[in-house]
Design a protein around this motif. Structure first.
Motif, PDB file in Angstrom:
ATOM      1  N   ARG A   1       0.918  -1.163   0.003  1.00  0.00           N
ATOM      2  CA  ARG A   1      -0.028  -0.148   0.026  1.00  0.00           C
ATOM      3  C   ARG A   1       0.922   1.344  -0.053  1.00  0.00           C
ATOM      4  O   ARG A   1       1.597   1.295   0.836  1.00  0.00           O
ATOM      5  CB  ARG A   1      -0.735  -0.196   1.221  1.00  0.00           C
ATOM      6  N   ILE A   2       0.542   2.474  -0.902  1.00  0.00           N
ATOM      7  CA  ILE A   2       1.304   3.450  -1.062  1.00  0.00           C
ATOM      8  C   ILE A   2       0.675   4.319   0.155  1.00  0.00           C
ATOM      9  O   ILE A   2      -0.409   4.671   0.254  1.00  0.00           O
ATOM     10  CB  ILE A   2       1.331   4.201  -2.361  1.00  0.00           C
ATOM     11  N   ILE A   3       1.581   5.094   0.799  1.00  0.00           N
ATOM     12  CA  ILE A   3       1.487   5.793   1.715  1.00  0.00           C
ATOM     13  C   ILE A   3       1.758   7.382   1.548  1.00  0.00           C
ATOM     14  O   ILE A   3       1.119   8.449   1.876  1.00  0.00           O
ATOM     15  CB  ILE A   3       1.953   5.394   3.158  1.00  0.00           C
ATOM     16  N   GLU A   4       2.628   7.445   0.680  1.00  0.00           N
ATOM     17  CA  GLU A   4       3.039   8.918   0.060  1.00  0.00           C
ATOM     18  C   GLU A   4       3.417   8.815  -1.041  1.00  0.00           C
ATOM     19  O   GLU A   4       4.302   7.757  -1.755  1.00  0.00           O
ATOM     20  CB  GLU A   4       4.176   9.260   1.113  1.00  0.00           C
ATOM     21  N   ARG A   5       3.390   9.794  -2.331  1.00  0.00           N
ATOM     22  CA  ARG A   5       3.508   9.663  -3.622  1.00  0.00           C
ATOM     23  C   ARG A   5       3.888  11.283  -3.964  1.00  0.00           C
ATOM     24  O   ARG A   5       2.765  12.106  -3.591  1.00  0.00           O
ATOM     25  CB  ARG A   5       2.340   9.327  -4.304  1.00  0.00           C
ATOM     26  N   LYS A   6       4.935  11.612  -4.479  1.00  0.00           N
ATOM     27  CA  LYS A   6       5.449  12.603  -4.936  1.00  0.00           C
ATOM     28  C   LYS A   6       5.663  12.668  -6.175  1.00  0.00           C
ATOM     29  O   LYS A   6       6.534  11.853  -6.710  1.00  0.00           O
ATOM     30  CB  LYS A   6       6.849  13.127  -3.981  1.00  0.00           C
ATOM     31  N   ARG A   7       5.069  13.668  -6.990  1.00  0.00           N
ATOM     32  CA  ARG A   7       5.114  13.447  -8.414  1.00  0.00           C
ATOM     33  C   ARG A   7       6.517  14.269  -8.727  1.00  0.00           C
ATOM     34  O   ARG A   7       6.989  15.093  -8.129  1.00  0.00           O
ATOM     35  CB  ARG A   7       4.002  14.262  -9.168  1.00  0.00           C
ATOM     36  N   PHE A   8       7.233  13.968  -9.890  1.00  0.00           N
ATOM     37  CA  PHE A   8       8.751  14.506  -9.782  1.00  0.00           C
ATOM     38  C   PHE A   8       8.605  15.063 -11.432  1.00  0.00           C
ATOM     39  O   PHE A   8       8.230  14.584 -12.444  1.00  0.00           O
ATOM     40  CB  PHE A   8       9.478  13.179 -10.121  1.00  0.00           C
ATOM     41  N   GLY A   9       8.759  16.455 -11.308  1.00  0.00           N
ATOM     42  CA  GLY A   9       8.711  17.451 -12.558  1.00  0.00           C
ATOM     43  C   GLY A   9       7.271  17.313 -13.334  1.00  0.00           C
ATOM     44  O   GLY A   9       6.375  17.396 -12.697  1.00  0.00           O
ATOM     45  N   SER A  10       7.454  17.532 -14.596  1.00  0.00           N
ATOM     46  CA  SER A  10       6.207  17.311 -15.533  1.00  0.00           C
ATOM     47  C   SER A  10       5.785  16.082 -15.710  1.00  0.00           C
ATOM     48  O   SER A  10       6.327  15.103 -15.353  1.00  0.00           O
ATOM     49  CB  SER A  10       6.505  18.190 -16.798  1.00  0.00           C
ATOM     50  N   ARG A  11       4.670  16.152 -16.651  1.00  0.00           N
ATOM     51  CA  ARG A  11       4.320  14.601 -17.127  1.00  0.00           C
ATOM     52  C   ARG A  11       5.348  14.051 -17.496  1.00  0.00           C
ATOM     53  O   ARG A  11       6.016  14.266 -18.522  1.00  0.00           O
ATOM     54  CB  ARG A  11       3.251  14.975 -18.003  1.00  0.00           C
ATOM     55  N   GLY A  12       5.448  12.438 -17.404  1.00  0.00           N
ATOM     56  CA  GLY A  12       6.295  11.765 -17.921  1.00  0.00           C
ATOM     57  C   GLY A  12       7.458  11.534 -17.253  1.00  0.00           C
ATOM     58  O   GLY A  12       8.623  10.988 -17.755  1.00  0.00           O
ATOM     59  N   GLN A  13       7.771  12.512 -16.256  1.00  0.00           N
ATOM     60  CA  GLN A  13       8.991  12.231 -15.430  1.00  0.00           C
ATOM     61  C   GLN A  13       9.015  11.261 -14.380  1.00  0.00           C
ATOM     62  O   GLN A  13       9.971  11.275 -13.366  1.00  0.00           O
ATOM     63  CB  GLN A  13       9.311  13.842 -14.832  1.00  0.00           C
TER      64      GLN A  13
END
Length: 64
Positions: free
Chosen positions: A2-14
């Motif tokens: 189970r994911i407890i934390e998600r941080k998107r990195f940069g723009s789409r596709g990164q």
């Protein structure tokens, strides 16, 4: 897991950096040749995980 934390990195596709329940380390998630790859960064420090993820993305870009 189970994911407890998600941080998107940069723009789409990164890709993203995620942490799973019961695991201290961050995981680097990105797509390579149409398939999702999840790779442990080997560290619980977010800044170090970002640096690792950037290195992986740079290596993929050089491969193209």
């Amino acid at each position: 897991m189970r994911i407890i934390e998600r941080k998107r990195f940069g723009s789409r596709g990164q890709g993203t950096l995620v942490r799973y329940k019961g695991v201290d380390n961050w995981y680097s998630c990105y797509s390579s040749h149409g398939k999702e790859v999840r790779q442990s960064t080997g560290t619980a420090d977010f800044k170090a995980a970002k640096k690792f993820h950037r290195g992986v993305l740079d290596a993929l870009a050089a491969d193209r």
